[in-house]
Design a protein around this motif. Structure first.
Motif, PDB file in Angstrom:
ATOM      1  N   ARG A  54      -3.517  -0.887  -8.494  1.00  0.00           N
ATOM      2  CA  ARG A  54      -4.815  -0.214  -8.386  1.00  0.00           C
ATOM      3  C   ARG A  54      -4.617   1.109  -7.678  1.00  0.00           C
ATOM      4  O   ARG A  54      -3.679   1.275  -6.903  1.00  0.00           O
ATOM      5  N   ARG A  55      -5.516   2.028  -7.923  1.00  0.00           N
ATOM      6  CA  ARG A  55      -5.504   3.293  -7.197  1.00  0.00           C
ATOM      7  C   ARG A  55      -6.895   3.576  -6.663  1.00  0.00           C
ATOM      8  O   ARG A  55      -7.907   3.197  -7.279  1.00  0.00           O
ATOM      9  N   ASP A  56      -6.926   4.238  -5.529  1.00  0.00           N
ATOM     10  CA  ASP A  56      -8.185   4.665  -4.922  1.00  0.00           C
ATOM     11  C   ASP A  56      -8.059   6.157  -4.678  1.00  0.00           C
ATOM     12  O   ASP A  56      -7.455   6.589  -3.691  1.00  0.00           O
ATOM     13  N   ASN A  57      -8.614   6.932  -5.576  1.00  0.00           N
ATOM     14  CA  ASN A  57      -8.461   8.389  -5.476  1.00  0.00           C
ATOM     15  C   ASN A  57      -9.173   8.954  -4.256  1.00  0.00           C
ATOM     16  O   ASN A  57      -8.769   9.978  -3.715  1.00  0.00           O
ATOM     17  N   ALA A  58     -10.219   8.301  -3.805  1.00  0.00           N
ATOM     18  CA  ALA A  58     -10.942   8.777  -2.625  1.00  0.00           C
ATOM     19  C   ALA A  58     -10.091   8.642  -1.364  1.00  0.00           C
ATOM     20  O   ALA A  58     -10.274   9.392  -0.406  1.00  0.00           O
ATOM     21  N   LYS A  59      -9.167   7.683  -1.389  1.00  0.00           N
ATOM     22  CA  LYS A  59      -8.307   7.445  -0.225  1.00  0.00           C
ATOM     23  C   LYS A  59      -6.877   7.935  -0.439  1.00  0.00           C
ATOM     24  O   LYS A  59      -6.024   7.731   0.427  1.00  0.00           O
ATOM     25  N   ASN A  60      -6.625   8.572  -1.577  1.00  0.00           N
ATOM     26  CA  ASN A  60      -5.249   9.001  -1.889  1.00  0.00           C
ATOM     27  C   ASN A  60      -4.270   7.844  -1.736  1.00  0.00           C
ATOM     28  O   ASN A  60      -3.231   7.958  -1.065  1.00  0.00           O
ATOM     29  N   ALA A  61      -4.610   6.727  -2.363  1.00  0.00           N
ATOM     30  CA  ALA A  61      -3.790   5.530  -2.165  1.00  0.00           C
ATOM     31  C   ALA A  61      -3.614   4.762  -3.471  1.00  0.00           C
ATOM     32  O   ALA A  61      -4.461   4.816  -4.370  1.00  0.00           O
ATOM     33  N   VAL A  62      -2.506   4.054  -3.529  1.00  0.00           N
ATOM     34  CA  VAL A  62      -2.243   3.143  -4.639  1.00  0.00           C
ATOM     35  C   VAL A  62      -1.746   1.835  -4.039  1.00  0.00           C
ATOM     36  O   VAL A  62      -1.082   1.832  -2.993  1.00  0.00           O
ATOM     37  N   TYR A  63      -2.106   0.752  -4.683  1.00  0.00           N
ATOM     38  CA  TYR A  63      -1.800  -0.569  -4.160  1.00  0.00           C
ATOM     39  C   TYR A  63      -1.102  -1.417  -5.213  1.00  0.00           C
ATOM     40  O   TYR A  63      -1.300  -1.228  -6.418  1.00  0.00           O
ATOM     41  N   LEU A  64      -0.306  -2.352  -4.740  1.00  0.00           N
ATOM     42  CA  LEU A  64       0.295  -3.338  -5.631  1.00  0.00           C
ATOM     43  C   LEU A  64       0.025  -4.706  -5.049  1.00  0.00           C
ATOM     44  O   LEU A  64       0.584  -5.068  -4.011  1.00  0.00           O
ATOM     45  N   GLU A  65      -0.857  -5.435  -5.695  1.00  0.00           N
ATOM     46  CA  GLU A  65      -1.165  -6.797  -5.276  1.00  0.00           C
ATOM     47  C   GLU A  65      -0.212  -7.730  -6.001  1.00  0.00           C
ATOM     48  O   GLU A  65      -0.167  -7.758  -7.229  1.00  0.00           O
ATOM     49  N   MET A  66       0.546  -8.479  -5.234  1.00  0.00           N
ATOM     50  CA  MET A  66       1.593  -9.346  -5.794  1.00  0.00           C
ATOM     51  C   MET A  66       1.233 -10.804  -5.501  1.00  0.00           C
ATOM     52  O   MET A  66       1.112 -11.189  -4.345  1.00  0.00           O
ATOM     53  N   ASN A  67       1.062 -11.566  -6.557  1.00  0.00           N
ATOM     54  CA  ASN A  67       0.687 -12.970  -6.451  1.00  0.00           C
ATOM     55  C   ASN A  67       1.759 -13.864  -7.069  1.00  0.00           C
ATOM     56  O   ASN A  67       2.564 -13.407  -7.883  1.00  0.00           O
ATOM     57  N   SER A 125       0.843  -1.189   0.000  1.00  0.00           N
ATOM     58  CA  SER A 125       0.000   0.000   0.000  1.00  0.00           C
ATOM     59  C   SER A 125       0.878   1.238   0.000  1.00  0.00           C
ATOM     60  O   SER A 125       1.984   1.229   0.552  1.00  0.00           O
ATOM     61  N   CYS A 126       0.364   2.291  -0.590  1.00  0.00           N
ATOM     62  CA  CYS A 126       1.074   3.568  -0.619  1.00  0.00           C
ATOM     63  C   CYS A 126       0.069   4.665  -0.317  1.00  0.00           C
ATOM     64  O   CYS A 126      -0.913   4.840  -1.049  1.00  0.00           O
ATOM     65  N   ALA A 127       0.315   5.386   0.762  1.00  0.00           N
ATOM     66  CA  ALA A 127      -0.536   6.503   1.139  1.00  0.00           C
ATOM     67  C   ALA A 127       0.113   7.797   0.694  1.00  0.00           C
ATOM     68  O   ALA A 127       1.294   8.031   0.971  1.00  0.00           O
ATOM     69  N   ALA A 128      -0.661   8.633   0.010  1.00  0.00           N
ATOM     70  CA  ALA A 128      -0.142   9.889  -0.522  1.00  0.00           C
ATOM     71  C   ALA A 128      -0.776  11.072   0.182  1.00  0.00           C
ATOM     72  O   ALA A 128      -1.976  11.069   0.470  1.00  0.00           O
ATOM     73  N   SER A 129       0.031  12.063   0.445  1.00  0.00           N
ATOM     74  CA  SER A 129      -0.484  13.288   1.047  1.00  0.00           C
ATOM     75  C   SER A 129      -0.881  14.247  -0.068  1.00  0.00           C
ATOM     76  O   SER A 129      -0.580  14.039  -1.232  1.00  0.00           O
ATOM     77  N   GLY A 130      -1.534  15.342   0.330  1.00  0.00           N
ATOM     78  CA  GLY A 130      -1.853  16.351  -0.668  1.00  0.00           C
ATOM     79  C   GLY A 130      -3.268  16.255  -1.193  1.00  0.00           C
ATOM     80  O   GLY A 130      -3.958  15.254  -1.005  1.00  0.00           O
ATOM     81  N   ARG A 131      -3.689  17.304  -1.893  1.00  0.00           N
ATOM     82  CA  ARG A 131      -5.066  17.426  -2.347  1.00  0.00           C
ATOM     83  C   ARG A 131      -5.246  17.100  -3.819  1.00  0.00           C
ATOM     84  O   ARG A 131      -6.366  17.032  -4.283  1.00  0.00           O
TER      85      ARG A 131
END
Length: 126
Positions: free
Chosen positions: A70-83, A21-27
């Motif tokens: 994947r990215r979730d703009n509502a949460k200011n987050a991007v994810y990397l699912e690794m299988n 998971s990656c949490a991003a700051s900013g607007r």
């Protein structure tokens, strides 16, 4: 510049899964191309996955079919699912982002990423 904080790394056996998971700051997160890089000692950092502001994705050949970004703009987050992780996936993984950094709105692999997180270690044992 956006501030990025990764989490979710760890140690797994080959064939296992992890989600970074990656949490991003900013607007203005919606205006950022986002990517995941990885680096092993002695080698250059490589882009393994990217997602554009419009949701177009890029995967490096070495991880295609196994990783999902994947990215979730509502949460200011991007994810990397690794299988189906392999020992060669062992690396430090970095979240990256940039805005107004590419002439291609749908080519995240062509973005000039300028902001990086501190990294999270992924170790895959055989």
């Amino acid at each position: 510049q956006v501030q990025l904080v990764e989490s979710g790394g760890g140690s797994v056996q080959a064939g296992g899964s992890l989600r970074l998971s990656c949490a991003a700051s900013g607007r203005s997160f919606v205006t950022y191309h986002m990517g995941w890089y990885r680096q092993v000692p002695g080698k250059e950092r490589e882009l393994v996955a990217g997602i554009s502001i419009g949701g177009h994705v890029y995967y490096a050949g070495s991880i295609a079919g196994r990783f999902i970004i994947r990215r979730d703009n509502a949460k200011n987050a991007v994810y990397l699912e690794m299988n189906n992780l392999k020992p060669e996936d062992t690396a430090m993984y970095y979240c990256a982002g940039c805005t107004l950094c590419s002439p291609y709105v749908d080519r995240p692999e062509r973005a000039d990423y300028r902001s990086f997180g501190q990294g999270t270690q992924v170790t895959v044992s055989s």
